[in-house]
Design an enzyme around this catalytic site. Sequence first.
Site: not given
Length: 394
Positions: A197, A109
Site C-alpha cells: 500500500e 491512494y
Amino acid sequence: MDIHEYQAKELLSRYHIHIPRGGLAYSPEQAAYRASEIGGDRWVVKAQIHSGARGKAGGIKLCSSDHEIVAAADAMLGAKLVTHQTGAQGKLVSRLYVEEAMDIEREIYLGFVLDRKSERIMIVASSSGGMEIEEIAEAEPDSIIRATVDPGVGMQDFQAREIAFGLGIDNALIGRATQTLMGCYRAFVDYDAAMLEINPLVVTRRGDLVALDAKMSFDENALFRRPHIAEMRDKSQEDPRETYASDRGLSYVGLDGNIGCIINGAGLAMATMDMIKIAGGEPANFLDIGGGASPDRVAKSFRAVLHDKNVETILVNIFAGINRCDWVAEGVIKALKEVGVPVPLVVRLSGTNMEEGRRILAESGENIIVAETLAEAADKAVAAWRSFTAGKAA
Ligand code: GDP
Ligand code: MN
C-alpha cells in the site's frame, strides 16, 4: 509478516519507484544528523511502527529546524504510539525515519492486494489519497478504481496506463505512473507479498510522483524462500503471545478475553469462539492445533495458551477426523503433568477413538471437566471461569 515503512521504501526503490531521500535514526542527535546529511530546510520525522494512521497519533512531524527535529524525535522515541490500528496498548517507537519534506500537489491512494474472490492480484486506486481507504470507499465509492491481473500474462503496461488515466494523472506524468504501478506489481510478485500500500502516492509541486508512505506485508508460508524479507522481521512490533506461538509452528491469534482455546480446525475454532461468546464469556485466543496433533503438539499448545497471563480457563475442543482423541487425551495429560495448568480445564472430545480418549481422561485422576457437545463445553467453560474468578476475588 509486516515490515516497517523504511524497509518497504527500500524494496520499492529497487523497482524504480521514487521515494524521498531519508535515513534511519535511533536517537534525537542521530535524527538531526540525518537531516543535515539530507540537506534542505524542511524534513519529516516519522515513527517506525507496524501501523498506519501514525499522522493522527503524533507519529509524523514536519520540522524546519534542528531544534524541532530533536524535539520531535525526543517525544517519539521510547513512547508507545496508540493509533486506531494498534489497540489500546499501542506500539513502542524505537526507530525513526527522517526524510526530506515534499511539497505536495495532490495525494493518491494505491494498493495491491490478493483478492480471494477473483483469486488474483487486485489493484485498488483512488484519486482521494491520504485518508484511510475505508473512509474513501464509504464517502465516495465511485472514486475507487479496481483492476485484477491475469496470472497467465501478468500485469500489462496498458492496464497501468488505464489506471493512471483513471486517476486523472497529467500526461507528463503518465510514463512515471506506469513505471510506478508496474514496479509495485513486480515487487509484489517477486517478494511474495500479501499486501502493498502506498498512501499517499503524491504528485509533487516539482512534477514528480513519489511514494510518501509505504506498507508491505508478506505471505508467511513463502518466507522460507525469501530470506532477505524474513530478516526484516521486527518481533518487538508483534503481539508477544503470537510471536511465541508462531516461533513454535502454531496457528494462533491473540484476543482480549480470558478463556483460552485449543481446537482442531479453523472453522471449529471460529464456531467455538462464537459459542463461548453466546455462553457469556470472551475467548483469549484463536488456536488451530491442526490435524494429526501429537501429544507433544497438544502440550506445546497448552504452553502457548498459558503464555497469555489473562487466561483463567482453558477449553479444549476436538472433533477428530484425521486427529485421534486418544492422542489428544494423552497430550492433555502430558500438559497437566509437564506444563502445569493452574486454571480450570474443560475438554470435549468427539470423533475418532473418542471412547478411548474419554477413558484416558477419566482414568488419569486429573481434575478435568468433560463435555460431550460444543454447546455444553462452552457453557461449562464459562461457568468454570466464573467460579474461578469469583474464587480469586474472594
Ligand atoms: P500514516 O499516517 O501512518 O499513514 O503516515 P504517512 O506517512 O502517510 O503520513 C501522514 C500524512 O502526513 C500524509 O498523508 C501527508 O499529508 C503528511 N506528510 C507526510 N510526509 C509529508 C511531507 O513530506 N510533506 C508534507 N507536506 N506532508 C507530509
Ligand atoms: Mn499513510
